[in-house]
Structure formats: structure tokens, C-alpha cells
Design an enzyme around this catalytic site. Sequence first.
Site, PDB file in Angstrom:
ATOM      1  N   ARG A  75      39.569  23.639  35.627  1.00  0.00           N
ATOM      2  CA  ARG A  75      38.974  22.759  36.632  1.00  0.00           C
ATOM      3  C   ARG A  75      39.259  21.296  36.323  1.00  0.00           C
ATOM      4  NH1 ARG A  75      33.372  26.213  37.846  1.00  0.00           N
ATOM      5  NH2 ARG A  75      34.398  27.608  39.338  1.00  0.00           N
ATOM      6  N   TYR A 133      41.799  26.356  44.909  1.00  0.00           N
ATOM      7  CA  TYR A 133      41.783  27.239  43.742  1.00  0.00           C
ATOM      8  C   TYR A 133      40.971  26.682  42.575  1.00  0.00           C
ATOM      9  CZ  TYR A 133      46.233  24.940  42.043  1.00  0.00           C
ATOM     10  OH  TYR A 133      47.221  24.083  41.614  1.00  0.00           O
ATOM     11  N   GLU A 134      40.687  27.581  41.635  1.00  0.00           N
ATOM     12  CA  GLU A 134      39.774  27.312  40.511  1.00  0.00           C
ATOM     13  C   GLU A 134      38.377  26.942  41.005  1.00  0.00           C
ATOM     14  OE1 GLU A 134      40.772  28.352  37.853  1.00  0.00           O
ATOM     15  OE2 GLU A 134      42.897  28.420  38.345  1.00  0.00           O
ATOM     16  N   GLY A 135      37.957  27.556  42.091  1.00  0.00           N
ATOM     17  CA  GLY A 135      36.666  27.247  42.694  1.00  0.00           C
ATOM     18  C   GLY A 135      36.840  26.182  43.751  1.00  0.00           C
TER      19      GLY A 135
END
Length: 570
Positions: free
Chosen positions: A294, A428-430
Site C-alpha cells: 500500500r 488494487y491493494e485495496g
Amino acid sequence: MPYNAPLTEYRFLLDHIVGFDQVAATETYADASPDTVEAILSEAAKLAQTVLAPLQRPGDLHPAKLENGVVRTSPGFAEGYRAIVEGGWVSIAANPEFGGMGLPMTLTTAVNEMMGSACLSLQLNPLMTQGQIEALEHHASDEIKALYIPKLISGEWCGTMNLTEAQAGSDVGALRSKAEPNGNGTYDITGQKIYISWGDNDFSENVCHLVLARLPDGVAGTKGISLFLVPKFIPDDQGNVGAANSLSVVSLEHKMGLHGSPTAVMQYDGATGWLIGEPHKGMAAMFTMMNNARLGVGVQGISVAEGAYQHALAYAMERKQGKTPMAGNDAISGHADVRRMLATMKAEVFSARAIALACAVAIDMAKATGSPEWKARAALLTPITKAFGTDTGIAVADMGIQVHGGMGFIEETGAAQYLRDVRVTAIYEGTNGIQAMDLVGRKMMDKGEAAFRLIEEIESNAHGVRAQYPDMAAAVWDAAESLREATEGLIAQEMNDRFAGAVAYQQAFARVLGSHYHLCAAMAEGKDGPRTALARVAIKRLLPQHKALLAQVSLGAEGLYALSDADLLA
């Protein structure tokens, strides 16, 4: 496309803004001397400018392909990857016990930004490996660490993370992948994963996948998920690769951007894997890699913003169109609206970069000191860094197209590639919405204590420079006080009401924090120079947006649900 690494900016931020001297003063990072920092940044800049930047357009025009089950990477990517690993750039922050440099995450962050600005598609590969190294350092057995981490650090092997399935995106707990114990310490992994960045390549000896799957006794949801290391080729005890594992790349996604980065659909058919961490605790172990990613993805957004800004600035200074009010400047950079866009782009990049480096400093200080306050600061800044960094990348890349005018819509200029490449980073990655919900939810479980400490620092700093910069200091103090009041109201809300205003709150927090760093830059400059002028752009023109954002935070969710499904369809 040409790229010039902003070394002056890194040095200024490290020396005057984000408190890197605290990191270098710790015993853990005593090797991060000024000479070492200078050498690291300078050499990384050379790599980015001379080796990676020339790969940006070829990667876009000649995407990775799947041919007869083999992933063929874009022209020059194999050579670019070798230059990255030969320079040791994968292992800057990795443990020296396994061959890493053991340097601060702050330096890794700066290096990753440079590589991402030069060629984001390729930089994604070492970013994934760096995250896997950290996850294994924290959660793997000693045997796994000894076997895998040196190979990942050297770049001989690459790492990936496998979370998503067709029916299990943000709701990871809905996954169907299974793990069956073999009775000998290994497990058979079966299932399909999608959106796997750099799921395979044609230049590394092995690809090591961290895969989430459920053991037979795993309960439903995220609490029943375990994490497994599943290599493409099964190594022997000496790390020599042997037989191919029972896994394959089913297909590569046809994407909007990042064409040079192969995004794979991975199939596991009883593939041999090893448990990482405790059974049913896979999400906790995977979050180590995800939190690393993140920060890294937020930095990817900044990478693209820097590249798009440089690209737009070069065009604006050459393109002649009409008369401007600036004596001696007949390029479009002299027009007020183009000037507004360029100044906004530069100010936003500074804010996002300062926030990311401050987050990295907090991570380094938490590791070096074990301080709960530093850990809380790092946790608070991670979702802000990810969301604001990627939002900035998208906004600046979009503005870069606008600076180009009609030529921005023409692919040959390269302006559109920045926007196509960066758009996925907010997903992506949350997703950035999930980052915002994490900020107002999990990160506020302390009743806002970490947030209030940071707000107090912003107010104290602004109060201290009221005499020198009365207009800017007052604006920053007032904004921070508004943020404090909004935070107090936020933590009194029910969770779904928090979620309704989460994105607005996160954006307002980033806006206030970025303006704080701009004020610090003006203080460090100490005169009415270019940094002070840029600070006025950020504080006078951009900071006022926080008022409209915070106005949304207190509204809660009720008004959103007043619109029925039928109303939305009407």
C-alpha cells in the site's frame, strides 16, 4: 520517454521536512549516513534515467504475451530487470542476515518512486518481491527464510501475492481455494486466482507465489484463511530449482494500461505449498505484504504524477499558441490557465511525496524504536499515503493530457499512457474507498488519538510561524482545527455513517497534511523564493477544498439510502 530524477526534492524533503535525521540517528539505521544516502539516490537516479526510462514506451506498445504457456515479456525488460537486481535495488530494506542492505524504508520509497516514474510496468516486479521478503521475514519458518529470502533478495527468484478470485475481490473471505495437508509438512493447493501482477516472466529462475487458501478445518470468512508459499519450481534444500509445480498461467489480462506488466490468471491444481505463519491466520500474515504494497502503490501514483508533470511541462514550454502576458515567453506555459495547471501539478506532487516519505519515516522509526506512537503514526499514514498518492497520480496525469490539448488525446505523444497506467492504482491493494474506510474505522479504534497527535503538530507548527507567514500559517491552523472538530464528530458516529463520509475525510486530511508540509518548506527556505511561492499555491488555492470535503463528513449515510434502487434506475 525522457525522465529526470528529482534528486534536489528528495534531499530537501529528507533534510528539512520529514525528519529523516531521526531515522539516521537510530542504532538500527546508523549506516544511513549522508554519504550513503547521497550514493543510493544518485545511483538509483542513473538507473532510472538511463536504463529504465527507455523501456516505458516499448512496454506500452509491445505488451507481455502468453505463448504456449510461457510468458514473454516486453522488449528490453529482461535487461532492465537484470540491471535492477545487479544494483541490489530489490534488497535495500531487506535484512542483512539474508543479504539485504538493511537500509531504511524511506530510501526504498525514494528509489521505488524513481524507478516507477521511469517505467512503472517493470517497477511493479521488484515491488511485489520486496513485499514478499518482508512477509517471509515476519511470518515464515527459519527453514523457509533461509531457503527463499536470499534468492528473492538476489533477484534470482521473484515474488507475487495471490488474494483475488472471481467471486472474492474486496471480500477476500469468500475465496474457494483449498489447501489439503499431505502429512509431511507440505500442502496441496487447488484453486484459481485472478489479477496476479507479474504472475510469471521469462527472466527469473523461479517465481514464488504467496497464496491464500482454506484448510479443511478453516471456518468461513477471513478467520479461516491460511497463507501458503507456492513456487513455480520446487527447490531442493540447497535452493536449486527442480520439478515444475502443478500450477500454470491460464491467461493474461488485456488491460487499460501497464501493458508491460503481465497480469495473470493463475491455476493451482494440487500444487505443493508450505504454510506461512499459523493455520487460519493467513490474513494477518498477508497484511504484512499488503501494507508494504500500500505504501508502494501510493508511491507508484506519485511516480506517474512526476513523470506526467515532466512530460506536460516540457510540452508547455515548447508549444507556441497565441500571445501571453509574460514578457519573453510566447509558449503556452505563459497562459494563466496553463500556468494554473502546471503549478497545481507541482504542488500536488510535493504534497503527496512529503506524505509518503513521512509515512516511510514513521515505519522506520517504529521498527527502530518499537514505539507504540510511531507504530500508530505509520498505521494512520498508510491509507492516506496510498489513497492520496494514487488520487494525485490520476489527477496529475489527467491534467497533463489537458496541458497537451488535442495532442494529449493522440497516443503518439505519450501523454495518455500516464493516465492509462496509473488508473488501476486507485483500485488494487485495496480500493481507495477501502483505504478511507480503514482510516475512519480500524485506524480510529484508538478514539482518534494518533490523528489528534498529528493535528496538534500541524497546529503547533503553524502557530510558531504566524509572525513570519501570517496568511499561510493562519490558513493551515484554521484548517487543522476544522479537521480536529470533524474528527471528534466522526468518532461519535456509527460505523456506516463514518463510511459514508470516509473518502471525503481522507481527502480533507491529506489536503491539510500536504499544506502543512508546504508551510514547512516555506519555513526551511526562509525567504520569498520558489518553495514559498509554491506553498502559497497549495495553501491559498488548494487547501480551501477541505471545507467542502469536511462538510460531507457529518452528513452520515441516511441521505445516500434515501435513493432507492428503483430511483437509481429511473
